[in-house]
Design a protein around this motif. Structure first.
Motif, PDB file in Angstrom:
ATOM      1  N   VAL A 200       0.840  -1.192   0.000  1.00 28.38           N
ATOM      2  CA  VAL A 200       0.000   0.000   0.000  1.00 28.38           C
ATOM      3  C   VAL A 200       0.878   1.245   0.000  1.00 28.38           C
ATOM      4  O   VAL A 200       1.998   1.230   0.527  1.00 28.38           O
ATOM      5  N   LYS A 201       0.381   2.305  -0.611  1.00 30.72           N
ATOM      6  CA  LYS A 201       1.034   3.602  -0.487  1.00 30.72           C
ATOM      7  C   LYS A 201       0.645   4.193   0.858  1.00 30.72           C
ATOM      8  O   LYS A 201      -0.524   4.138   1.252  1.00 30.72           O
ATOM      9  N   LEU A 202       1.611   4.782   1.522  1.00 29.16           N
ATOM     10  CA  LEU A 202       1.360   5.212   2.886  1.00 29.16           C
ATOM     11  C   LEU A 202       2.340   6.308   3.278  1.00 29.16           C
ATOM     12  O   LEU A 202       3.502   6.287   2.871  1.00 29.16           O
ATOM     13  N   LEU A 203       1.870   7.286   4.052  1.00 34.58           N
ATOM     14  CA  LEU A 203       2.729   8.294   4.655  1.00 34.58           C
ATOM     15  C   LEU A 203       2.286   8.490   6.097  1.00 34.58           C
ATOM     16  O   LEU A 203       1.098   8.676   6.366  1.00 34.58           O
ATOM     17  N   ILE A 204       3.242   8.425   7.028  1.00 35.18           N
ATOM     18  CA  ILE A 204       2.956   8.652   8.444  1.00 35.18           C
ATOM     19  C   ILE A 204       3.916   9.723   8.951  1.00 35.18           C
ATOM     20  O   ILE A 204       5.130   9.623   8.749  1.00 35.18           O
ATOM     21  N   VAL A 205       3.375  10.732   9.593  1.00 37.53           N
ATOM     22  CA  VAL A 205       4.188  11.842  10.104  1.00 37.53           C
ATOM     23  C   VAL A 205       4.154  11.848  11.627  1.00 37.53           C
ATOM     24  O   VAL A 205       3.074  11.852  12.230  1.00 37.53           O
ATOM     25  N   ASP A 206       5.328  11.809  12.222  1.00 36.90           N
ATOM     26  CA  ASP A 206       5.493  11.872  13.682  1.00 36.90           C
ATOM     27  C   ASP A 206       4.712  10.789  14.413  1.00 36.90           C
ATOM     28  O   ASP A 206       4.391  10.934  15.596  1.00 36.90           O
ATOM     29  N   GLY A 207       4.381   9.709  13.711  1.00 36.50           N
ATOM     30  CA  GLY A 207       3.676   8.599  14.334  1.00 36.50           C
ATOM     31  C   GLY A 207       2.245   8.902  14.714  1.00 36.50           C
ATOM     32  O   GLY A 207       1.581   8.075  15.343  1.00 36.50           O
ATOM     33  N   SER A 233      -4.624   7.760  16.492  1.00 34.06           N
ATOM     34  CA  SER A 233      -5.549   6.736  16.956  1.00 34.06           C
ATOM     35  C   SER A 233      -4.847   5.389  16.947  1.00 34.06           C
ATOM     36  O   SER A 233      -3.687   5.263  16.557  1.00 34.06           O
ATOM     37  N   ALA A 234      -5.583   4.357  17.371  1.00 30.95           N
ATOM     38  CA  ALA A 234      -5.041   3.001  17.349  1.00 30.95           C
ATOM     39  C   ALA A 234      -4.702   2.584  15.918  1.00 30.95           C
ATOM     40  O   ALA A 234      -3.738   1.850  15.681  1.00 30.95           O
ATOM     41  N   LEU A 235      -5.479   3.075  14.944  1.00 34.11           N
ATOM     42  CA  LEU A 235      -5.215   2.749  13.551  1.00 34.11           C
ATOM     43  C   LEU A 235      -3.883   3.347  13.105  1.00 34.11           C
ATOM     44  O   LEU A 235      -3.102   2.694  12.404  1.00 34.11           O
ATOM     45  N   THR A 236      -3.610   4.582  13.510  1.00 31.95           N
ATOM     46  CA  THR A 236      -2.329   5.205  13.172  1.00 31.95           C
ATOM     47  C   THR A 236      -1.175   4.391  13.743  1.00 31.95           C
ATOM     48  O   THR A 236      -0.167   4.155  13.077  1.00 31.95           O
ATOM     49  N   SER A 237      -1.336   3.956  14.987  1.00 31.09           N
ATOM     50  CA  SER A 237      -0.286   3.148  15.622  1.00 31.09           C
ATOM     51  C   SER A 237      -0.102   1.821  14.881  1.00 31.09           C
ATOM     52  O   SER A 237       1.033   1.361  14.693  1.00 31.09           O
ATOM     53  N   ALA A 238      -1.197   1.229  14.445  1.00 29.10           N
ATOM     54  CA  ALA A 238      -1.110  -0.036  13.717  1.00 29.10           C
ATOM     55  C   ALA A 238      -0.396   0.151  12.378  1.00 29.10           C
ATOM     56  O   ALA A 238       0.401  -0.706  11.951  1.00 29.10           O
ATOM     57  N   LEU A 239      -0.665   1.263  11.710  1.00 24.35           N
ATOM     58  CA  LEU A 239       0.014   1.537  10.438  1.00 24.35           C
ATOM     59  C   LEU A 239       1.508   1.748  10.656  1.00 24.35           C
ATOM     60  O   LEU A 239       2.332   1.339   9.827  1.00 24.35           O
ATOM     61  N   GLN A 240       1.873   2.368  11.767  1.00 28.78           N
ATOM     62  CA  GLN A 240       3.294   2.545  12.086  1.00 28.78           C
ATOM     63  C   GLN A 240       3.956   1.186  12.319  1.00 28.78           C
ATOM     64  O   GLN A 240       5.088   0.946  11.875  1.00 28.78           O
ATOM     65  N   VAL A 241       3.254   0.287  13.002  1.00 21.65           N
ATOM     66  CA  VAL A 241       3.773  -1.068  13.220  1.00 21.65           C
ATOM     67  C   VAL A 241       3.954  -1.782  11.885  1.00 21.65           C
ATOM     68  O   VAL A 241       4.967  -2.464  11.658  1.00 21.65           O
ATOM     69  N   LEU A 242       2.988  -1.630  10.978  1.00 20.39           N
ATOM     70  CA  LEU A 242       3.095  -2.224   9.646  1.00 20.39           C
ATOM     71  C   LEU A 242       4.335  -1.715   8.930  1.00 20.39           C
ATOM     72  O   LEU A 242       5.098  -2.503   8.357  1.00 20.39           O
ATOM     73  N   PHE A 243       4.541  -0.402   8.966  1.00 21.12           N
ATOM     74  CA  PHE A 243       5.722   0.153   8.304  1.00 21.12           C
ATOM     75  C   PHE A 243       6.987  -0.420   8.913  1.00 21.12           C
ATOM     76  O   PHE A 243       7.915  -0.821   8.190  1.00 21.12           O
TER      77      PHE A 243
END
Length: 323
Positions: A200-207, A233-243
């Motif tokens: 997936v394309k993804l961008l996360i800033v500062d977690g 949110s919990a979803l943001t944290s999960a996406l960070q774990v995925l990355f």
């Protein structure tokens, strides 16, 4: 606001200080006459200058100026420290404000950006607001050729020292324009890795804030492209774990070459990245025949009968995992 007001002093203080520079060590009364100000006004200004470290008083009647590089330098440092404290407090209050808003209105957790322009503007805002790190994954297809350009927001982020890590699909490296783009980003400080496929394309800033496409990527109809922005949110944290998991599986990408770089390790790294022979030959500036000869030499040096075995042997020697 004048320069003197910026360090907590007034225009009267500035006039008195300059008068002291012209006539140091003379009584306050004379300065009062020269400036046509009451002695009480001069004495009050001298008191503020003493507190600021700009004036030294040998006796009540004869103040003497201090080297401004010492006094004003101290004031500037104090004000800078105070402003840094205010900036830190502002960031904390902003986080508390956002948390309060999200608690009051949970729908703020999710934002939908519609259309290529809106998505690009949201990504730009996120990158410009990054303070610690930005991470992302990228894979074709792309909405427009403009994606080859390094944006001003990306450059600003790297120039101010924000850590930027990115994972690219191996397919990206088949495009000469993208190889040049990634090389330019690496020179600015981006850390990049590659995977055979990126989910997936993804961008996360500062977690805390993430953006990813909804449904299709919109490459056929840019105006219909949609992306979801998820906040703290919990979803943001999960996406960070995925990355982080993908980052651990990916191969470091080293497109910049130095005079001291080991050519064998460079070739192994490019092979491990999943680049096709044509792209590797283009990157190394050699012909296809020369590249095939070098690959055979590398396999022989590593005691491997295939590229796969060469990759295993290189991994055991710790090659290609230096980022």
């Amino acid at each position: 606001m004048t320069d003197w007001e910026a360090v907590g002093l007034s225009g009267v203080d500035a006039r008195v200080y300059r008068q002291l520079l012209r006539d140091p060590g003379v009584p306050v009364r004379q300065h009062s006459e020269a400036l046509e100000e009451p002695e009480a006004t001069i004495e009050a200004a001298v008191g503020r200058l003493v507190a600021a470290g700009l004036v030294r008083v040998g006796s009540e009647a004869a103040p003497a100026p201090v080297d401004p590089r010492s006094g004003l330098g101290m004031l500037v440092r104090e004000r800078r420290a105070a402003l840094e404290g205010v900036a830190a407090m502002t960031d904390q209050l902003a986080r508390e404000f956002s948390a309060g808003q999200l608690q009051a209105e949970p729908n703020r957790l999710i934002e939908i950006a519609v259309g290529r322009d809106a998505i690009e503007a949201r990504i730009d805002d996120m990158l410009r607001g990054a303070t610690q790190q930005a991470v992302g994954t990228d894979t074709p297809p792309y909405v427009a050729d403009g994606s080859l350009q390094v944006s001003s927001a990306e450059l600003a982020l790297l120039d101010r020292g924000v850590r930027f890590r990115a994972i690219y699909a191996a397919e990206v490296l088949d495009h000469p324009g993208w190889v040049a783009r990634l090389g330019a980003m690496a020179e600015r400080g981006e850390q990049s890795r590659v995977l055979p496929q990126v989910p997936v394309k993804l961008l996360i800033v500062d977690g805390t804030t993430a953006i990813l496409p909804l449904g299709g990527d919109g490459s056929s109809r840019p105006g219909k492209a949609r992306a979801v922005v998820v906040t703290d949110s919990a979803l943001t944290s999960a996406l960070q774990v995925l990355f982080d998991q993908l980052w651990g599986q990916a191969t470091p990408l080293q497109l910049t070459q130095s005079a001291t770089a080991d050519p064998v390790k460079t070739l192994i790294n490019l092979l491990a990245s999943g680049m096709k022979d044509e792209a590797i030959a283009r990157q190394l500036g050699v012909s296809g025949r020369t590249l095939r000869r070098r690959i055979s030499q590398v396999q022989e040096e590593l005691g491997a009968t295939s590229r796969f075995q060469a990759g295993l042997q290189a991994a055991r020697r710790g090659w290609g995992r230096e980022l």
